[in-house]
Design a protein around this motif. Sequence first.
Motif, PDB file in Angstrom:
ATOM      1  N   THR A  68       0.930  -1.126   0.066  1.00 34.10           N
ATOM      2  CA  THR A  68      -0.010  -0.134   0.157  1.00 34.10           C
ATOM      3  C   THR A  68       0.924   1.112   0.077  1.00 34.10           C
ATOM      4  O   THR A  68       1.966   1.254   0.559  1.00 34.10           O
ATOM      5  CB  THR A  68      -0.828   0.149   1.081  1.00 34.10           C
ATOM      6  N   VAL A  69       0.463   2.364  -0.948  1.00 39.46           N
ATOM      7  CA  VAL A  69       1.209   3.574  -0.787  1.00 39.46           C
ATOM      8  C   VAL A  69       0.297   4.621  -0.592  1.00 39.46           C
ATOM      9  O   VAL A  69      -0.975   4.634  -1.338  1.00 39.46           O
ATOM     10  CB  VAL A  69       1.787   3.792  -2.049  1.00 39.46           C
ATOM     11  N   ARG A  70       0.210   5.347   0.455  1.00 39.89           N
ATOM     12  CA  ARG A  70      -0.597   6.597   0.710  1.00 39.89           C
ATOM     13  C   ARG A  70      -0.237   7.679   0.963  1.00 39.89           C
ATOM     14  O   ARG A  70       1.045   7.906   1.534  1.00 39.89           O
ATOM     15  CB  ARG A  70      -1.463   6.218   1.915  1.00 39.89           C
ATOM     16  N   LEU A  71      -0.502   8.972   0.573  1.00 35.50           N
ATOM     17  CA  LEU A  71       0.015  10.276   0.938  1.00 35.50           C
ATOM     18  C   LEU A  71      -1.159  11.145   1.519  1.00 35.50           C
ATOM     19  O   LEU A  71      -2.282  11.041   0.907  1.00 35.50           O
ATOM     20  CB  LEU A  71       0.631  11.023  -0.265  1.00 35.50           C
ATOM     21  N   SER A  72      -0.950  11.963   2.336  1.00 34.66           N
ATOM     22  CA  SER A  72      -1.961  12.877   2.972  1.00 34.66           C
ATOM     23  C   SER A  72      -1.215  14.071   3.120  1.00 34.66           C
ATOM     24  O   SER A  72       0.013  14.237   3.675  1.00 34.66           O
ATOM     25  CB  SER A  72      -2.616  12.178   4.165  1.00 34.66           C
ATOM     26  N   TYR A  73      -2.141  15.090   3.210  1.00 31.79           N
ATOM     27  CA  TYR A  73      -1.740  16.431   3.462  1.00 31.79           C
ATOM     28  C   TYR A  73      -2.634  17.223   4.324  1.00 31.79           C
ATOM     29  O   TYR A  73      -3.865  17.315   4.096  1.00 31.79           O
ATOM     30  CB  TYR A  73      -1.426  17.390   2.096  1.00 31.79           C
ATOM     31  N   GLU A  74      -2.341  18.151   5.010  1.00 33.87           N
ATOM     32  CA  GLU A  74      -3.068  19.272   5.742  1.00 33.87           C
ATOM     33  C   GLU A  74      -2.377  20.364   5.533  1.00 33.87           C
ATOM     34  O   GLU A  74      -1.508  20.523   6.238  1.00 33.87           O
ATOM     35  CB  GLU A  74      -3.341  18.790   7.239  1.00 33.87           C
ATOM     36  N   ALA A  75      -3.138  21.310   5.242  1.00 37.95           N
ATOM     37  CA  ALA A  75      -2.548  22.688   4.912  1.00 37.95           C
ATOM     38  C   ALA A  75      -3.228  23.722   5.549  1.00 37.95           C
ATOM     39  O   ALA A  75      -4.627  23.822   5.627  1.00 37.95           O
ATOM     40  CB  ALA A  75      -2.705  23.181   3.286  1.00 37.95           C
ATOM     41  N   TYR A  76      -2.342  24.257   6.689  1.00 43.63           N
ATOM     42  CA  TYR A  76      -3.152  25.367   7.566  1.00 43.63           C
ATOM     43  C   TYR A  76      -2.757  26.800   7.306  1.00 43.63           C
ATOM     44  O   TYR A  76      -1.650  27.148   6.813  1.00 43.63           O
ATOM     45  CB  TYR A  76      -2.252  25.195   9.131  1.00 43.63           C
ATOM     46  N   ASP A  77      -3.858  27.585   7.417  1.00 40.75           N
ATOM     47  CA  ASP A  77      -3.633  28.950   7.251  1.00 40.75           C
ATOM     48  C   ASP A  77      -4.553  29.674   8.326  1.00 40.75           C
ATOM     49  O   ASP A  77      -5.681  29.744   8.371  1.00 40.75           O
ATOM     50  CB  ASP A  77      -3.901  29.524   5.827  1.00 40.75           C
ATOM     51  N   ALA A  78      -4.001  30.338   9.080  1.00 45.14           N
ATOM     52  CA  ALA A  78      -4.558  30.864  10.434  1.00 45.14           C
ATOM     53  C   ALA A  78      -4.171  32.474  10.827  1.00 45.14           C
ATOM     54  O   ALA A  78      -3.426  32.931  11.556  1.00 45.14           O
ATOM     55  CB  ALA A  78      -4.394  30.199  11.613  1.00 45.14           C
ATOM     56  N   PRO A  79      -4.235  33.447   9.757  1.00 47.01           N
ATOM     57  CA  PRO A  79      -3.969  34.849   9.836  1.00 47.01           C
ATOM     58  C   PRO A  79      -4.395  35.549  10.837  1.00 47.01           C
ATOM     59  O   PRO A  79      -3.800  36.379  11.457  1.00 47.01           O
ATOM     60  CB  PRO A  79      -4.223  35.324   8.467  1.00 47.01           C
ATOM     61  N   THR A  80      -5.384  35.000  11.616  1.00 46.25           N
ATOM     62  CA  THR A  80      -6.037  35.713  12.927  1.00 46.25           C
ATOM     63  C   THR A  80      -5.768  35.151  14.027  1.00 46.25           C
ATOM     64  O   THR A  80      -6.001  35.572  15.169  1.00 46.25           O
ATOM     65  CB  THR A  80      -7.420  35.895  12.543  1.00 46.25           C
ATOM     66  N   LEU A  81      -4.955  33.967  14.012  1.00 47.86           N
ATOM     67  CA  LEU A  81      -4.937  33.026  15.111  1.00 47.86           C
ATOM     68  C   LEU A  81      -3.651  33.512  16.003  1.00 47.86           C
ATOM     69  O   LEU A  81      -3.866  33.574  17.320  1.00 47.86           O
ATOM     70  CB  LEU A  81      -4.751  31.766  14.841  1.00 47.86           C
ATOM     71  N   GLY A  82      -2.828  34.414  15.378  1.00 52.50           N
ATOM     72  CA  GLY A  82      -1.425  34.783  16.036  1.00 52.50           C
ATOM     73  C   GLY A  82      -0.614  33.676  16.045  1.00 52.50           C
ATOM     74  O   GLY A  82      -0.865  32.450  16.318  1.00 52.50           O
ATOM     75  N   ALA A  83       0.766  33.923  16.243  1.00 55.20           N
ATOM     76  CA  ALA A  83       1.777  33.059  16.032  1.00 55.20           C
ATOM     77  C   ALA A  83       1.826  31.778  17.089  1.00 55.20           C
ATOM     78  O   ALA A  83       2.002  30.866  16.938  1.00 55.20           O
ATOM     79  CB  ALA A  83       3.110  33.749  15.930  1.00 55.20           C
ATOM     80  N   ALA A  84       1.666  32.333  18.400  1.00 54.86           N
ATOM     81  CA  ALA A  84       1.875  31.420  19.391  1.00 54.86           C
ATOM     82  C   ALA A  84       0.623  30.591  19.612  1.00 54.86           C
ATOM     83  O   ALA A  84       1.134  29.379  19.642  1.00 54.86           O
ATOM     84  CB  ALA A  84       1.928  32.056  20.657  1.00 54.86           C
ATOM     85  N   ARG A  85      -0.455  30.839  19.317  1.00 57.45           N
ATOM     86  CA  ARG A  85      -1.594  29.813  19.231  1.00 57.45           C
ATOM     87  C   ARG A  85      -1.454  29.005  17.920  1.00 57.45           C
ATOM     88  O   ARG A  85      -1.802  27.771  18.112  1.00 57.45           O
ATOM     89  CB  ARG A  85      -3.179  30.654  19.505  1.00 57.45           C
TER      90      ARG A  85
END
Length: 487
Positions: free
Chosen positions: A368-385
């Motif tokens: 079996t070969v599987r690939l997965s991605y999760e792309a995050y973008d949180a411009p209002t969340l703040g760097a620490a959070r």
Amino acid sequence: MPFPTRWPLRLVTSLLLPACGLANAQSSPNAGSASAPVIRASAAMSPGAAASAVSGLAGSPQEGAAPAPAIAPAAPAVPAAALSRDARRIYELSRDKLVQIRTLLRNSNTQASIGSGFFVSADGLIVTNFHVASQLALEPERYSGAYVTIDGQEGEVELLAFDVRRDLAVLRAKGLTSPAPVLEFRPAAEALAQGERIYSLGNPLDIGFAVTEGTYNGLVRRSFYPRIFFGGTLNPGMSGGPAVDDSGRVLGVNVAKRLDGEQVSFLIPAEFAQALVLRAAQAQPITEPAYDEVTRQLLVHQNLLTERFLQTPFQEQRHGKYLVPVPNDALARCWGSGRDPDFHALNLERTKCQADSDVVAGDFSTGTVRLSYEAYDAPTLGAARFARTYSQSFGNEPFLKRGNRRQTAAECTERYVDRGGLPLRAVVCMSAYRKLPGLYDMTVMAATINQSTQGVLARLDVHGIAFDNGLKLADRYLQAFRWEAAP
């Protein structure tokens, strides 16, 4: 629905339905949305319950559902009107060549699994699936095999040869007192035509021998090995049975079905069964565990798999300025999902890809070969959070496997690497197969770390890979990430 389920058609009395979600299905904020990949095992229950549950999974008739194709069971109580003339003719022509294959526990002589098969030589050679006969190959000291004809005659079988990659096996019926009736193979020179009628035979759900009608729809796209797309109904217990043309000649062997659709089934082309029969004709019975031969065949498979992925360039998928590698469309299916409404502060996109390259080897499902991605973008969340959320998602990935009777505990290495100006945190884990020396499960995890409120978590899972080939695939994968800097 990404990665719909597929059901192998052996019916087992001690069944196992694994939780087959993607390996990272529990790892991220909306992990519950991950859908199950290909299933290569059955659910644990008694034979009666198994028949009921499998019938439902396979798409039992419901309001608005398409009617099932006609079936010709052995029981004479079914009215003749339930059959087409052609199906009845094929059934009568083939019935004495069909057998049920039973795997029995030696100590108690009770059934452990059943499938179907058919005679291909007068001296009793029988073709079936490897997943029907795998216990005879891997645990012959614990299991024995038997065949049962449509008229109830029984006898022992011995395993002569198998092809793990194409899911085929050849048995010999012992103690025949007269020549076996034989199904002939359709000559390879007579190509199948799109829409040509096909008749599949076998013993579904241990109810009785049956014939189902369907059509030839070409070869399955993206299948690693050739598979015939049979537009007809198959059910558990029919594994290893023949699929024949209008003249009663074998053109394929029943192997699997999809659970998320109607009349979407799969056959192994007859040419591979013919080749294995020639090999088996002079072979000695397999009486000792055949792990060495299984391993040899799986090593061939993973070499072919590695070559194909190394020789086929990745395509690029864009997430903002991130460009991540996904397989060529000819190698794998990819599915995506957009923003999750449960996470208002995050723009979260997911992609999951899977190659149709897995191989069933008894208790093992490899290749079996599987690939997965999760792309995050949180411009209002703040760097620490954002860093806390992003780190937790990476840390929740279940790639630290514990050891079990089949595999060793995973051993991992972590590095920070730079791919052309894109820094990545990368983890590579390997887990060895205990009885298949030289084969490993590999997981590669990567996280981009160049932006304070953006990032991509990536994962590559490969099952049944040689160590060196695994490292080649991991390097090729990590080399393919890019960040598109502003001009």
